[in-house]
Design a protein around this motif. Structure first.
Motif, PDB file in Angstrom:
ATOM      1  N   ASP A  18       0.828  -1.205   0.000  1.00 44.26           N
ATOM      2  CA  ASP A  18       0.000   0.000   0.000  1.00 44.26           C
ATOM      3  C   ASP A  18       0.862   1.254   0.000  1.00 44.26           C
ATOM      4  N   HIS A  19       1.943   1.237   0.766  1.00 42.76           N
ATOM      5  CA  HIS A  19       2.840   2.405   0.779  1.00 42.76           C
ATOM      6  C   HIS A  19       3.564   2.564  -0.555  1.00 42.76           C
ATOM      7  N   LEU A  21       2.281   1.838  -3.477  1.00 47.30           N
ATOM      8  CA  LEU A  21       1.292   2.428  -4.376  1.00 47.30           C
ATOM      9  C   LEU A  21       1.111   3.916  -4.098  1.00 47.30           C
ATOM     10  N   ARG A  22       1.039   4.267  -2.833  1.00 47.12           N
ATOM     11  CA  ARG A  22       0.860   5.677  -2.477  1.00 47.12           C
ATOM     12  C   ARG A  22       2.107   6.487  -2.797  1.00 47.12           C
ATOM     13  N   SER A  24       4.114   5.843  -5.303  1.00 47.42           N
ATOM     14  CA  SER A  24       4.160   6.000  -6.763  1.00 47.42           C
ATOM     15  C   SER A  24       3.271   7.144  -7.232  1.00 47.42           C
ATOM     16  N   GLU A  25       2.195   7.412  -6.481  1.00 43.97           N
ATOM     17  CA  GLU A  25       1.303   8.510  -6.854  1.00 43.97           C
ATOM     18  C   GLU A  25       2.003   9.861  -6.766  1.00 43.97           C
ATOM     19  N   SER A  26       3.034   9.942  -5.933  1.00 39.64           N
ATOM     20  CA  SER A  26       3.742  11.220  -5.780  1.00 39.64           C
ATOM     21  C   SER A  26       4.485  11.612  -7.046  1.00 39.64           C
ATOM     22  N   HIS A 175       6.821   7.641   2.901  1.00 40.31           N
ATOM     23  CA  HIS A 175       6.309   6.284   2.716  1.00 40.31           C
ATOM     24  C   HIS A 175       7.393   5.229   2.933  1.00 40.31           C
TER      25      HIS A 175
END
Length: 422
Positions: A18-19, A21-22, A24-26, A175
């Motif tokens: 989950d971290h 994925l989050r 990668s959004e950055s 993250h």
């Protein structure tokens, strides 16, 4: 109060994922700035502002050479080229390239004219009032346009990119730091390892993880290499760009030299910080983890091969058992002697039965070995993760922290210099 429950491996891995994925959004905003999303039509974060035809825009700049030939310039070209509404990092670079090509064309064409008509021009210059030639005007116009694109469009885009990189690495650090805390919980946990066997799905997920970590290693290396090459190329171009190109200037000419533009200072500092980032140690840590996952895969494959062998042995045992039962029943029905006079089994019966029992014992031994192998694979896999994941996240979090700090410093330096220039 009840003691805290030990961390479950599956839950830990889901939290780590989950971290990722989050984190990668950055990078989405930076990807938008660089138009990376345009390379993938299915991208979820592609800009919705429409497709920008770079080639058409560049050709509009190139065809401005009409003015050099004495052909009237279309009125709408200048306005469209100067419209920054849809301007992107890539289009600015495309236009700079086009203007560089135009300037090169003008210089080359002027040199041909100069060589061909040198003597005639000398005579004409004596007979007419001295003034600027059309080629000189065109070169000056091209230089002015390049400098305007450089300072008014490219420089702000680079500052925007620096700020985006700063925020991206800042979020990634948060993250990766959280991932380090999570994996340290697993390392300190005494969660008992069950002897659960490796399923096909489990093995496929491990293969997928190995592939992804390898790709992470490759793409991280490409990211750093391309960034260094890009910044280095821009800096090399800037060093040439700020040098006066008018070769007709006399050595003692009073024409002022161009002051160092802010973009040159920015690229110089950017180039320096990239050399200081510990990207090689980060690449090594990711590669090492890929090798760890590969080791886990090898253990899993040994377990799966043993399970296949058990299934083959079980089928063979069942086949031999059915054959023995069929043979014994047929001989019993025929009244053939199955026993010796003393009541013991006859030799042919003993041999066939012994063969079946030997196969059955071999199957039991394989099953016992398999259960032990399952536990060994679970133990080794968990120990490898507990031992190597903390180091991986420690390295990538340190790299993210240093990157965020350096880009923040670069942003601050650039804005301080801009205020001093004002």
């Amino acid at each position: 109060m009840a003691p805290p429950q030990p961390a479950r491996v599956g839950d830990v891995l889901r939290r780590l994922d989950d971290h990722f994925l989050r984190a990668s959004e950055s990078a989405h905003e930076v990807s938008k700035m660089l138009e990376a999303a345009r390379m993938h039509y299915h991208s979820n974060f592609a800009a919705t502002r429409g497709f920008v035809d770079h080639s058409a825009r560049v050709m509009q700049v190139i065809t401005w050479n009409r003015s050099f030939k004495g052909i009237p310039q279309p009125e709408n070209v200048k306005n469209e080229l100067d419209d920054d509404e849809w301007e992107t990092h890539a289009t600015v670079l495309d236009k700079l390239l086009a203007w560089e090509k135009k300037l090169c064309h003008e210089v080359k064409e002027f040199e041909v004219i100069k060589m061909t008509y040198q003597r005639k021009l000398a005579v004409l210059n004596k007979k007419k009032q001295r003034g600027a030639s059309s080629s000189s005007v065109e070169k000056t116009k091209a230089v002015v346009k390049i400098n305007r694109l450089r300072d008014k469009q490219l420089y702000p885009k680079l500052l925007e990119l620096v700020k985006g990189m700063w925020h991206m690495w800042d979020i990634m650090y948060a993250h990766h730091k959280a991932q380090l805390r999570i994996i340290l919980e697993l390392k300190s946990s005494d969660d008992p390892v069950t002897a659960r066997e490796t399923s096909e799905q489990h093995h496929e997920r491990t293969v997928q993880l190995w592939t992804i970590v390898q790709e992470w290693h490759n793409q991280f290396g490409n990211f750093m290499t391309y960034q260094k090459n890009y910044v280095g190329s821009l800096y090399s171009w800037i060093k040439l760009n700020v040098i006066p190109i008018d070769t007709n200037l006399k050595p003692n000419s009073s024409q002022p030299h161009e002051a160092t533009p802010p973009i040159k200072r920015l690229l110089h500092a950017w180039h320096d910080i990239l050399e200081k980032l510990p990207d090689e140690s980060t690449k090594k840590a990711i590669f090492t983890f890929a090798e760890v996952v590969k080791t886990i895969l090898v253990h899993q494959e040994e377990e799966l091969e043993l399970r296949i062998k058990i299934e083959e042995t079980r089928r063979e045992h069942e086949r031999r058992r059915r054959q023995f039962d069929d043979w014994a029943r047929k001989n019993w029905d025929k009244g053939a002697g199955m026993n010796n006079p003393d009541g013991s089994l006859a030799a042919p019966v003993m041999e066939r039965k012994a063969a079946v029992e030997k196969l059955e014992q071999g199957l039991k031994n394989l099953e016992e070995t398999y259960r032990g192998k399952c536990r060994v694979v679970r133990d080794k896999s968990l120990n490898l993760l507990r031992t190597n994941l903390p180091e991986l996240f420690r390295v990538v979090s340190d790299f993210s922290l240093q990157s965020a700090g350096m880009f923040k410093g670069l942003w601050s330096i650039a804005h301080t210099n801009d205020q001093l220039d004002e």
